[in-house]
Scaffold this active site. Structure first.
Site, short mmCIF file in Angstrom:
data_model
loop_
_atom_site.label_atom_id
_atom_site.label_comp_id
_atom_site.label_asym_id
_atom_site.label_seq_id
_atom_site.Cartn_x
_atom_site.Cartn_y
_atom_site.Cartn_z
N LYS A 130 36.64 40.71 -45.80
CA LYS A 130 37.78 39.78 -45.86
C LYS A 130 37.31 38.35 -46.06
CE LYS A 130 42.24 38.99 -45.50
NZ LYS A 130 42.15 37.82 -46.39
N LYS A 166 42.44 38.37 -39.64
CA LYS A 166 43.19 39.60 -39.93
C LYS A 166 42.34 40.85 -39.76
CE LYS A 166 46.49 37.41 -43.10
NZ LYS A 166 46.02 36.05 -43.37
N SER A 169 41.74 33.31 -42.38
CA SER A 169 42.30 34.65 -42.54
C SER A 169 41.36 35.80 -42.20
CB SER A 169 42.81 34.85 -43.98
OG SER A 169 44.05 34.19 -44.14
N SER A 193 46.17 39.37 -48.13
CA SER A 193 46.15 38.38 -47.06
C SER A 193 47.55 37.94 -46.65
CB SER A 193 45.32 37.16 -47.46
OG SER A 193 44.83 36.49 -46.33
#
Length: 411
Positions: free
Chosen positions: A229, A71, A68, A123
């Site tokens: 993140k 992103k 993730s 997320s």
């Protein structure tokens, strides 16, 4: 005699110091290396966010799955190339996206800005898909934009993205160093910085009302952390990109393929501690400082638009060189690295006419020398002929005299 014994000892000592010096920058054990982070994640990197200089690396260029943290790319594209005020209509595909979601409803209308918040804080894979479809019509087309963006805007070349969320795909890979540079680029955007540093926010969706809590635990557990993140899939393991600021020093740390979230967080904290404690900021060029570089074709004046600084290891004082393109380069434990660029402000070309005149003068001098040598040889040859002619005349005269004597009865 005493000096003969001292010189080998000095040479040996200098040699040992050069051999031992790099050890302080490598992983291992020993008194000189106790502060170097021992990282358990498969790949990791720590960079100076201001200059981009790598301060620590472990398999930093090894291709691995991002999960993730992908992103980050989707978000900075939406912020810089989209209109955050746009109203996005959620598709059926986005509504039924796999993995973590913010539970968007099919047909629900949400601002692009709200989708970016939901994607980065919670997320949400459904939010990522909705963003991609809104901007390019499909996830596949948006992935092409992602790859162009990171290559052209950030300058990374070892990453390939195939979807906007980081869902597993054998062809989607990145490196720790690439992700650090992508995060460095993104964190320069104030809107991005604001979103990734948000710890929580209310979420009032059509089918889900809740409070979003940022999945990045570093925001609570590490002093100075302000983004960015985390991620996880079975194939990728735990991934984490972290930004932190203390006393005006900005660092970015990345870990890939950690065996668990706690290892990802502890590895990151070790690297950040190392960066804040064992480096200092050195200024290589002050704002408006000038540098003149001269070669055979021109003299070029370069100027620093702003101060150029970089973190360097405590106890060191590296110098810098300026390339032909104006890049300021320094030697580091991880090779020669760029710490910034100067701007060309003046150039004085060495004129071709002057070069031609100089060449002409040189040719003229050479020709004069050739003519002078020729005249000298001619003069010497003429003098030789005169002497030879005089000798012949004298020889003939003597022969005539002898003949006269014989005819006169001389014996």
């Amino acid at each position: 005699m005493a000096s003969r014994g001292i010189i080998p000892v000095l040479v040996l000592g200098i040699g040992i110091s050069f051999i031992q010096a790099p050890v302080i920058y490598a992983e291992g054990t020993g008194t000189e290396q106790e502060r170097i982070p021992l990282v358990g994640s498969e790949a990791a990197v720590l960079i100076d966010a201001d200059s981009g200089v790598v301060l620590y690396g472990k398999n930093a260029e090894q291709p691995l799955y991002p999960a993730s943290i992908t992103k980050i790319v989707t978000a900075i594209i939406a912020i810089e190339e989209g209109n955050l005020g746009d109203i996005v209509t959620v598709s059926k595909e986005a509504r039924h996206e796999d993995g973590t979601r913010v539970y968007l409803a099919e047909g629900e209308q949400v601002t692009l800005e709200k989708l970016v918040y939901g994607m980065l804080i919670n997320s949400g894979n459904d939010a990522a898909t909705a963003i991609a479809e809104h901007m390019d019509g499909s996830k596949e087309a948006f992935a092409e934009r992602m790859n162009r963006f990171v290559q052209e805007n950030v300058g990374v070349t070892h990453s390939r993205f195939t979807n906007p969320s980081g869902l597993p795909d054998p062809e989607m890979v990145t490196t720790a160093e690439d992700m650090a540079l992508i995060a460095r680029y993104a964190m320069r955007n104030e809107t991005f910085r604001k979103i990734v540093s948000t710890k929580s926010m209310p979420w009032n969706g059509q089918e889900w009302q809740s409070e979003l809590v940022n999945h990045n635990k570093m925001l609570w557990n590490y002093e100075g952390a302000n983004g960015v993140k985390n991620g996880y899939t079975t194939a990728a393991g735990n991934t984490l990109v972290t930004s932190a600021t203390r006393a005006g020093v900005d660092l970015i740390a990345v870990v890939l393929r950690a065996s668990g979230s706690e290892l990802a967080y502890s590895d990151t904290a070790k690297m950040l501690d190392y960066g804040f404690a064992d480096f200092y900021a050195k200024t290589f060029f002050h704002e408006n400082e000038e540098y003149v570089r001269e070669d055979e074709s021109a003299a070029v004046k370069w100027t620093a638009d702003k101060a150029i600084t970089a973190l360097v290891p405590n106890g060191t004082n590296p110098g810098s060189v300026v390339s032909q393109d104006g890049e300021v380069l320094i030697d580091t434990p991880y090779g020669e690295q760029s710490v910034g660029s100067l701007t060309e402000t003046d150039r004085v070309e060495k004129k071709a006419s002057e070069d031609s005149r100089t060449a002409s003068e040189r040719t003229g001098t050479e020709e004069t020398g050739k003519h002078g040598n020729r005249a000298l040889w001619l003069a010497l040859a003429a003098a030789g002929l005169v002497l030879f002619w005089g000798w012949l005349r004298k020889r003939r005269r003597r022969r005539r005299n002898r003949s006269y004597g014989r005819r006169d009865g001389w014996r």
